[in-house]
Write a protein that holds these residues in place. Structure first.
Motif, PDB file in Angstrom:
ATOM      1  N   MET A   1      41.538  21.494  28.160  1.00  0.00           N
ATOM      2  CA  MET A   1      42.491  21.832  29.200  1.00  0.00           C
ATOM      3  C   MET A   1      41.748  22.584  30.283  1.00  0.00           C
ATOM      4  O   MET A   1      41.090  23.568  30.038  1.00  0.00           O
ATOM      5  CB  MET A   1      43.608  22.660  28.597  1.00  0.00           C
ATOM      6  N   SER A   2      41.834  22.121  31.485  1.00  0.00           N
ATOM      7  CA  SER A   2      41.151  22.735  32.611  1.00  0.00           C
ATOM      8  C   SER A   2      42.140  23.565  33.407  1.00  0.00           C
ATOM      9  O   SER A   2      43.184  23.083  33.803  1.00  0.00           O
ATOM     10  CB  SER A   2      40.537  21.619  33.450  1.00  0.00           C
ATOM     11  N   GLU A   3      41.782  24.811  33.615  1.00  0.00           N
ATOM     12  CA  GLU A   3      42.692  25.721  34.280  1.00  0.00           C
ATOM     13  C   GLU A   3      41.870  26.807  34.962  1.00  0.00           C
ATOM     14  O   GLU A   3      40.903  27.289  34.417  1.00  0.00           O
ATOM     15  CB  GLU A   3      43.604  26.314  33.197  1.00  0.00           C
ATOM     16  N   LYS A   4      42.264  27.212  36.148  1.00  0.00           N
ATOM     17  CA  LYS A   4      41.569  28.295  36.838  1.00  0.00           C
ATOM     18  C   LYS A   4      42.071  29.624  36.280  1.00  0.00           C
ATOM     19  O   LYS A   4      43.262  29.862  36.198  1.00  0.00           O
ATOM     20  CB  LYS A   4      41.824  28.209  38.334  1.00  0.00           C
ATOM     21  N   ARG A   5      41.139  30.470  35.897  1.00  0.00           N
ATOM     22  CA  ARG A   5      41.489  31.759  35.305  1.00  0.00           C
ATOM     23  C   ARG A   5      40.912  32.882  36.134  1.00  0.00           C
ATOM     24  O   ARG A   5      39.862  32.746  36.740  1.00  0.00           O
ATOM     25  CB  ARG A   5      40.920  31.857  33.891  1.00  0.00           C
ATOM     26  N   ARG A   6      41.601  34.005  36.077  1.00  0.00           N
ATOM     27  CA  ARG A   6      41.078  35.193  36.761  1.00  0.00           C
ATOM     28  C   ARG A   6      39.980  35.848  35.952  1.00  0.00           C
ATOM     29  O   ARG A   6      39.040  36.382  36.500  1.00  0.00           O
ATOM     30  CB  ARG A   6      42.194  36.195  37.007  1.00  0.00           C
ATOM     31  N   GLY A   7      40.109  35.818  34.629  1.00  0.00           N
ATOM     32  CA  GLY A   7      39.123  36.457  33.766  1.00  0.00           C
ATOM     33  C   GLY A   7      38.323  35.439  32.984  1.00  0.00           C
ATOM     34  O   GLY A   7      38.747  34.313  32.779  1.00  0.00           O
ATOM     35  N   ILE A   8      37.174  35.865  32.537  1.00  0.00           N
ATOM     36  CA  ILE A   8      36.287  35.002  31.749  1.00  0.00           C
ATOM     37  C   ILE A   8      36.814  34.904  30.326  1.00  0.00           C
ATOM     38  O   ILE A   8      37.222  35.894  29.731  1.00  0.00           O
ATOM     39  CB  ILE A   8      34.863  35.590  31.722  1.00  0.00           C
ATOM     40  N   ARG A   9      36.788  33.699  29.782  1.00  0.00           N
ATOM     41  CA  ARG A   9      37.069  33.487  28.368  1.00  0.00           C
ATOM     42  C   ARG A   9      35.727  33.353  27.666  1.00  0.00           C
ATOM     43  O   ARG A   9      34.863  32.610  28.113  1.00  0.00           O
ATOM     44  CB  ARG A   9      37.886  32.210  28.154  1.00  0.00           C
ATOM     45  N   TYR A  10      35.554  34.080  26.587  1.00  0.00           N
ATOM     46  CA  TYR A  10      34.304  34.066  25.838  1.00  0.00           C
ATOM     47  C   TYR A  10      34.416  33.121  24.648  1.00  0.00           C
ATOM     48  O   TYR A  10      35.368  33.200  23.873  1.00  0.00           O
ATOM     49  CB  TYR A  10      33.950  35.472  25.359  1.00  0.00           C
ATOM     50  N   ARG A  11      33.422  32.227  24.502  1.00  0.00           N
ATOM     51  CA  ARG A  11      33.374  31.330  23.354  1.00  0.00           C
ATOM     52  C   ARG A  11      33.142  32.144  22.096  1.00  0.00           C
ATOM     53  O   ARG A  11      32.419  33.138  22.111  1.00  0.00           O
ATOM     54  CB  ARG A  11      32.259  30.310  23.514  1.00  0.00           C
ATOM     55  N   THR A  12      33.752  31.701  21.015  1.00  0.00           N
ATOM     56  CA  THR A  12      33.629  32.417  19.758  1.00  0.00           C
ATOM     57  C   THR A  12      33.628  31.436  18.593  1.00  0.00           C
ATOM     58  O   THR A  12      34.033  30.283  18.750  1.00  0.00           O
ATOM     59  CB  THR A  12      34.774  33.442  19.593  1.00  0.00           C
ATOM     60  N   ILE A  13      33.186  31.910  17.445  1.00  0.00           N
ATOM     61  CA  ILE A  13      33.236  31.106  16.225  1.00  0.00           C
ATOM     62  C   ILE A  13      34.059  31.838  15.166  1.00  0.00           C
ATOM     63  O   ILE A  13      33.877  31.636  13.975  1.00  0.00           O
ATOM     64  CB  ILE A  13      31.820  30.768  15.708  1.00  0.00           C
ATOM     65  N   ALA A  14      34.984  32.653  15.623  1.00  0.00           N
ATOM     66  CA  ALA A  14      35.865  33.394  14.721  1.00  0.00           C
ATOM     67  C   ALA A  14      36.931  32.474  14.147  1.00  0.00           C
ATOM     68  O   ALA A  14      37.144  31.359  14.625  1.00  0.00           O
ATOM     69  CB  ALA A  14      36.524  34.541  15.477  1.00  0.00           C
ATOM     70  N   SER A 109      27.207  36.657  25.167  1.00  0.00           N
ATOM     71  CA  SER A 109      27.097  35.582  26.185  1.00  0.00           C
ATOM     72  C   SER A 109      26.080  35.935  27.260  1.00  0.00           C
ATOM     73  O   SER A 109      25.450  35.048  27.828  1.00  0.00           O
ATOM     74  CB  SER A 109      28.462  35.280  26.799  1.00  0.00           C
ATOM     75  N   SER A 110      25.879  37.212  27.538  1.00  0.00           N
ATOM     76  CA  SER A 110      24.888  37.603  28.545  1.00  0.00           C
ATOM     77  C   SER A 110      23.463  37.504  28.006  1.00  0.00           C
ATOM     78  O   SER A 110      22.509  37.508  28.773  1.00  0.00           O
ATOM     79  CB  SER A 110      25.150  39.024  29.056  1.00  0.00           C
ATOM     80  N   ASN A 111      23.313  37.413  26.679  1.00  0.00           N
ATOM     81  CA  ASN A 111      21.987  37.314  26.061  1.00  0.00           C
ATOM     82  C   ASN A 111      21.657  35.912  25.547  1.00  0.00           C
ATOM     83  O   ASN A 111      20.685  35.735  24.834  1.00  0.00           O
ATOM     84  CB  ASN A 111      21.886  38.310  24.888  1.00  0.00           C
ATOM     85  N   GLU A 112      22.473  34.930  25.898  1.00  0.00           N
ATOM     86  CA  GLU A 112      22.200  33.557  25.451  1.00  0.00           C
ATOM     87  C   GLU A 112      21.225  32.867  26.372  1.00  0.00           C
ATOM     88  O   GLU A 112      21.111  33.077  27.513  1.00  0.00           O
ATOM     89  CB  GLU A 112      23.502  32.739  25.392  1.00  0.00           C
TER      90      GLU A 112
END
Length: 112
Positions: A1-14, A109-112
């Motif tokens: 789903m493509s949507e413009k967001r105000r905040g960043i969503r962080y990928r996770t494996i939880a 994510s900043s260290n990937e």
């Protein structure tokens, strides 16, 4: 789903459990302080606007205990072999754990 967001969503494996929606674990695909997305291989009927308690079980590398969020369904997306649900985070009773997890994901994510 493509949507413009105000905040960043962080990928996770939880993993996640949505109490009152289905029994079992789902994959928590991404998360931010305002929302999240889960994916499961089992069909679940999540109606937009419905409130649930979502338990987040962070990956062990995060060294953060599981925590609960009060969420509301925003959208659903069914594919041939998976089902996704997008949620708005309404409240975080365990706000410190939630914020620690989002901070961990931002650092990762900043260290990937």
């Amino acid at each position: 789903m493509s949507e413009k967001r105000r905040g960043i969503r962080y990928r996770t494996i939880a993993h996640a459990r949505v109490h009152g929606l289905f029994n079992g674990d789902a994959l928590l695909k991404d998360i931010s302080v305002t929302g999240c997305r889960i994916e499961t291989t089992v069909f679940i009927e999540a109606r937009p606007g419905t409130a649930y308690t979502l338990e987040v079980i962070p990956e062990s590398a995060a060294k953060i205990a599981s925590f609960e969020l009060q969420v509301e369904t925003r959208w659903t997306n069914a594919a041939a072999d998976s089902y996704e649900v997008g949620f708005l985070v309404k409240a975080s009773p365990e706000g410190k754990q939630f914020q620690r997890y989002v901070d961990y994901l931002a650092w990762r994510s900043s260290n990937e």
